[in-house]
Every structure is written in C-alpha cells, then in structure tokens.
Design an enzyme around this catalytic site. Sequence first.
Site, PDB file in Angstrom:
ATOM      1  N   ARG A 127      74.446  49.127  17.618  1.00  0.00           N
ATOM      2  CA  ARG A 127      73.796  47.994  18.305  1.00  0.00           C
ATOM      3  C   ARG A 127      72.539  48.384  19.075  1.00  0.00           C
ATOM      4  NH1 ARG A 127      79.243  46.998  18.987  1.00  0.00           N
ATOM      5  NH2 ARG A 127      79.980  45.357  17.601  1.00  0.00           N
ATOM      6  N   GLU A 243      56.474  37.085  19.344  1.00  0.00           N
ATOM      7  CA  GLU A 243      55.668  36.230  18.471  1.00  0.00           C
ATOM      8  C   GLU A 243      55.987  34.749  18.653  1.00  0.00           C
ATOM      9  OE1 GLU A 243      54.608  38.040  14.666  1.00  0.00           O
ATOM     10  OE2 GLU A 243      54.686  36.048  13.779  1.00  0.00           O
TER      11      GLU A 243
END
Length: 365
Positions: A127, A243
Amino acid sequence: MAPTDSPATPRHLAVDLGERSYPILIGSGLLGEGSPLADYLAGRQALVVTNETVAPLFGDATTRALTDASLDTVVLPDGERYKELTTLDQVYDRLLADAFDRSCTLIALGGGVVGDMAGFAAATYQRGVAYIQVPTTLLAMVDSSVGGKTGVNHARGKNMIGAFHQPRCVIADPDLLATLPDRELRAGIAEVIKYGLLGDYAFFAWLEQNMAALLARDPATLAEVIERSCRNKAAIVAADEREAGQRALLNLGHTFAHAIETATGYSSWLHGEAVAAGLCMAGHTSWQCGWLSDNDRARIDSLIAAAGLPTAPPALEPQRWRELMGIDKKAKDGRIRLILLRALGDAVVTEDFPDEALAATLNGF
Ligand code: NAD
Ligand code: GLY
C-alpha cells in the site's frame, strides 16, 4: 560510461507539496563518488529497479552509492511495450522474495518507462513505500521523474492504470546523458519545448536561440534546460498535484500523442516523437481557431523541426483519431477536451472549440 568522480555543487529545486515536498538535485557527478543518493533512503532496504540497457551503464555506480544499504537489483526488459502489469510482477516478486518491508525504498534508475513502473510498484507494494527517481534520459530528467505520476499502459490505452505517488527525491546527473542515443535526446527535447509553449514564452524564445547547443549536448545548456523545465513542472505540480485543473496543461500535445502511440502499438514512435507531432497538431488546431497567427504556428513547427523531431503524425482515418482521443484520460463525459494555445506561452484546457477546427487538423495532416 563512468559518472564524474566528485559532484559539483548541484542546482537545487523544490517540489513544494507540504509534507510530501521533495528536492530535485541537478548536477554533474551526482551519481559518482560522494553521491547524496543514500541520504534519501527511507530505511536500510533498497531495491534498484532498472532495465537491461541501463543496468550495465549505471548499475555499478548506483550500487556504490548505496554501499550501506541492504540492496538488491531487478533488471526489467527494455521498452515501452513492457510497461505493463505483467512486467511489474518481477518487481513485486523480488520485493517479496527478499522480504522487503514497508520501510524500503525503490530506486528508479532509468528513463520514463522504468520511472513510471518503479513508481507504480512503490505506490502499490504494501500500500505504498518510498522511492527515489534517478532519471537517465533527458525526457525523464525534465518531465517524468517529477510530479509523482506513475503507472503502466493497457492494450486499450496509454498510462490507463496508475497512481499519484511522489518520490522522496529526484537526482538528475546530466553526465548520464552522454550515452543516450541522439533519437532519445531529441524525444526529450519535445517535452522541453512543451514547457515553453504552455506557459514560458521566454524559454520558448531561448530554445529557438539555443537548439544547436542543446543538440550538441553542451553541458551548461543541458543543465539550464533541465533546471528551467523542472522549475516549470514543479510550479505546476505544486499548484495542482492531482490534476484538478492547471496540471492538465502539461498534457499539451498529448491527446494527439497518446492516440499516435496507441495506434502504432507503442513501438515505432517514441513517446517524445509523438508529443512533437502532437504539439504541432495542437498548434494547428489553435491556428484554425484563430488563436495563433501564421507566424506563431510556423515558429512551433520550425522549432520542432530544428530539434529533428516529426512535425506531422502518421496517417490515420479521422474516425480512428476520434476513437483514440475519446478514451484519453482528458476526455470528460464523452467530449474531447484539448489543450490549445491562445498564444505562444499561453495554453488553456478547453472543450470550447469549433469542431471544424479539430476536423481540419485531423484531416489536414
Ligand atoms: P525510455 O524509458 O524507454 O528510455 C528510452 C531508451 O533509452 C530506452 O531504451 C532506455 O533503456 C534507454 N536509456 C535510458 N537511459 C539511457 C542512457 N543514459 N544511455 C543510453 N540509453 C539509455 O523512454 P523515455 O523517453 O525516458 O520515457 C518515456 C516514458 O515516460 C513513456 O512511457 C511516457 O509515458 C512516460 N512519461 C511519464 C511522465 C510522467 O509524468 N510520469 C511524463 C512524460 C513521459
Ligand atoms: N507529464 C504530465 C504530468 O506530469 O502531469
């Protein structure tokens, strides 16, 4: 090629992301004796992820820079076609076989393909573990090593499987570019020109004056190009890491480029070559919209040509272009969003352009 023995004082930039901030070090000799690489390890375990071309060139120097670490290396096959999930198994296998724990650090030693894959392995192993980017191509030094976009391709689309995961550091030693083939150097220059076009007109004009020195690999010019490019990218990433808006400007030319790469099976066109043609296509559409003058458009094509890069894409049917562009990540609700130019050095992300302008570009090359 042996990296220089002692690093000169490196240029030092920061990607300012709060607790995930990190430095970009740019300088001759940074992978040689006295390399700061080990200073950025998260713990003692480190896995160098590289490929079969880069390993013989810089594997030993990297290993020497990490003598105190518990170290292993995984050498991947070389090529964009291997930037896929199955290749990543080799990295996960090695991490698990060596019992690497969550304090380990991956070292991405290579171009953008290795960087994107090692970064994605780091984003997903247990992870998320640390990684350091040691870019060895111009493209990777000016673009892919900075900003934390990691991932792999799918047969149906470029970079469609990935994660945002920032490195702990980027160490860019321009000496490593001495062995880079000319074609790969030129591919990196496409991304450099992109920065000038999207938001730094002064840099665009500087490149018009300095392209010959850049192609000749003049050390001062290379260092300047890497720094100015990284400065542009770091500022955009710091403002919009995920973004949500402004970062999409970094994809100027890429909607066209990704279509070219997907259509040609990630083989005959280098990413940077596809970006070069994509920049010319974005310029053409912007010109069709009436936003660029004839002279502006000609300057884009001239600079791309001066870099020895393609100014036009391969022949594709307009419908095929649209299919390929429609699955690009910048497509929203089925509508094509493009990054277009309102002027040289002024890009905008927009769905608001006349379809005839895009059609003229897709038909016109
Ligand atoms: P690449 O990684 O395939 O490297 C190009 C070639 O040069 C390879 O054959 C490589 O083995 C070889 N090479 C690398 N360093 C060398 C050296 N110093 N000397 C000799 N040969 C060397 O290609 P690239 O252009 O570096 O990267 C392209 C990839 O980057 C694409 O997959 C693209 O999608 C990705 N990319 C990612 C981002 C991002 O933000 N993550 C941005 C731009 C591009
Ligand atoms: N290369 C595009 C980006 O990093 O966002």
